[in-house]
Enzyme design. Sequence first.
Site, PDB file in Angstrom:
ATOM      1  N   GLU A 207      14.659  -1.657   0.114  1.00  7.51           N
ATOM      2  CA  GLU A 207      14.754  -2.892  -0.667  1.00  7.51           C
ATOM      3  C   GLU A 207      15.631  -3.945  -0.006  1.00  7.51           C
ATOM      4  O   GLU A 207      16.008  -4.931  -0.630  1.00  7.51           O
ATOM      5  CB  GLU A 207      15.248  -2.569  -2.074  1.00  7.51           C
ATOM      6  CG  GLU A 207      14.259  -1.664  -2.815  1.00  7.51           C
ATOM      7  CD  GLU A 207      14.656  -1.377  -4.240  1.00  7.51           C
ATOM      8  OE1 GLU A 207      15.775  -1.761  -4.637  1.00  7.51           O
ATOM      9  OE2 GLU A 207      13.845  -0.770  -4.955  1.00  7.51           O
ATOM     10  N   LYS A 337       8.349  -3.352 -15.260  1.00  9.97           N
ATOM     11  CA  LYS A 337       7.599  -3.258 -14.010  1.00  9.97           C
ATOM     12  C   LYS A 337       6.104  -3.254 -14.350  1.00  9.97           C
ATOM     13  O   LYS A 337       5.615  -2.271 -14.914  1.00  9.97           O
ATOM     14  CB  LYS A 337       7.959  -1.982 -13.251  1.00  9.97           C
ATOM     15  CG  LYS A 337       9.401  -1.922 -12.764  1.00  9.97           C
ATOM     16  CD  LYS A 337       9.699  -0.566 -12.131  1.00  9.97           C
ATOM     17  CE  LYS A 337      11.085  -0.533 -11.513  1.00  9.97           C
ATOM     18  NZ  LYS A 337      11.417   0.819 -10.978  1.00  9.97           N
TER      19      LYS A 337
END
Length: 425
Positions: A207, A337
């Site tokens: 990330e 999400k």
Amino acid sequence: MTKRIINNVFAREILDSRGYPTVEVEIELCDGATGRASVPSGASTGKLEALELRDQDEKRYCGKGVLKAVKAVNGVIANAIIGMDAADQSTIDKALIELDGTRNKSKLGANATLGVSLASAKAAANSFKMPLYRYLGGEQANVMPFPLINIINGGVHADNKLDFQEFMILPIGAEAFSEAIRMSAEVFHNLRSILRKRGYSTNVGDEGGFAPNIESTEEALDLIVHAIESASYSTQNHFALGLDVASSTFYKNKIYKFANKELTSEELVEYYYNLVEKYPITSMEDAMSEDDYEGWKLLTAKLGSKVQLVGDDLFVTNCELIRKGIEEKMANAVLIKPNQIGTLTETFTAIGMTKSGGYKAVISHRSGETEDTTISHIAIASNCGQIKTGSLSRSDRLAKYNELIRIEGTLERNAKYYYGLAWTS
């Protein structure tokens, strides 16, 4: 009103930020407008999230190909939705849900259904000549999200010894989104310099956060505090800290095993309490395992009044689980999400339920991303006020931040941004 009729649907296999295949969908309307969307993929996944359909053919992409999902889009899904009105999002998503017919999208794959759902919305927005956030959220969509910025990676997102998955900086002193990004980038680069001076690697994880081979949570937090101060900021006025513990990854037989510790739920809650007393931590995600309901209740009772406690694996963007969590007072915020549930309509329904229950909603990326910026638009369209989309390196992460900076510039004086501690209130 003129209908935005779907004329063509096409899916292809592309690569995500980890070099694994994912699904990209393009939809064309009869008026020539098009929409394209690509679907992210998670490494740390909840047991109950919608299924990401993979081919399991070890001769292609180590078994991670998505040709089955692509075939579903180009076949059964295309046949069902060609001729439908792209502006009727709920009807399209209902058709996708019914075509799949399972509770977890296991027939067609959430990677197939979400790609179609998002591409359809984008095509409709383009047909109306509107940015996606305005099309989805209307004239009241003007709240810039507060960023929770990952700066050190651990857990399954990095090849180091850190058990906790993400260490985040929260730019509470910034008065605008673009200022929050600037301040955070300055801390990021100061942290790089500190790591180099101490002989640590400055390689980054999935990330975009640094992945130094340090062993303790406390050392990671100390390094971040040092970086904040080196950038001429303070943890009193400018930055708070956040964690994504991803505790399900080290929970077994009702014991949490990490950093040479073996703790019960009660002991882990006490550990967190002491950590929050020592460091300016104001947000913690997946601090208890998705299976440890009693632990979540203990944690929420102990820290819920002073710390944002975000459930990701606990809720997996699923309304049934969110409702249960609210009723039983587990956590006080929900990570959203879209690929955990598989359609845009279900995503917004989950956000609505979260807000109506008095919980905070945090729009989130996945560890395997693409250059797609849809979540930036969802964050503003929903006025949720928070986004988590990685660090300040890797273009798959920066694409989302840069899109938000552009939108902030477009909104100008109409942009609202809640800083200080207002983002949690």
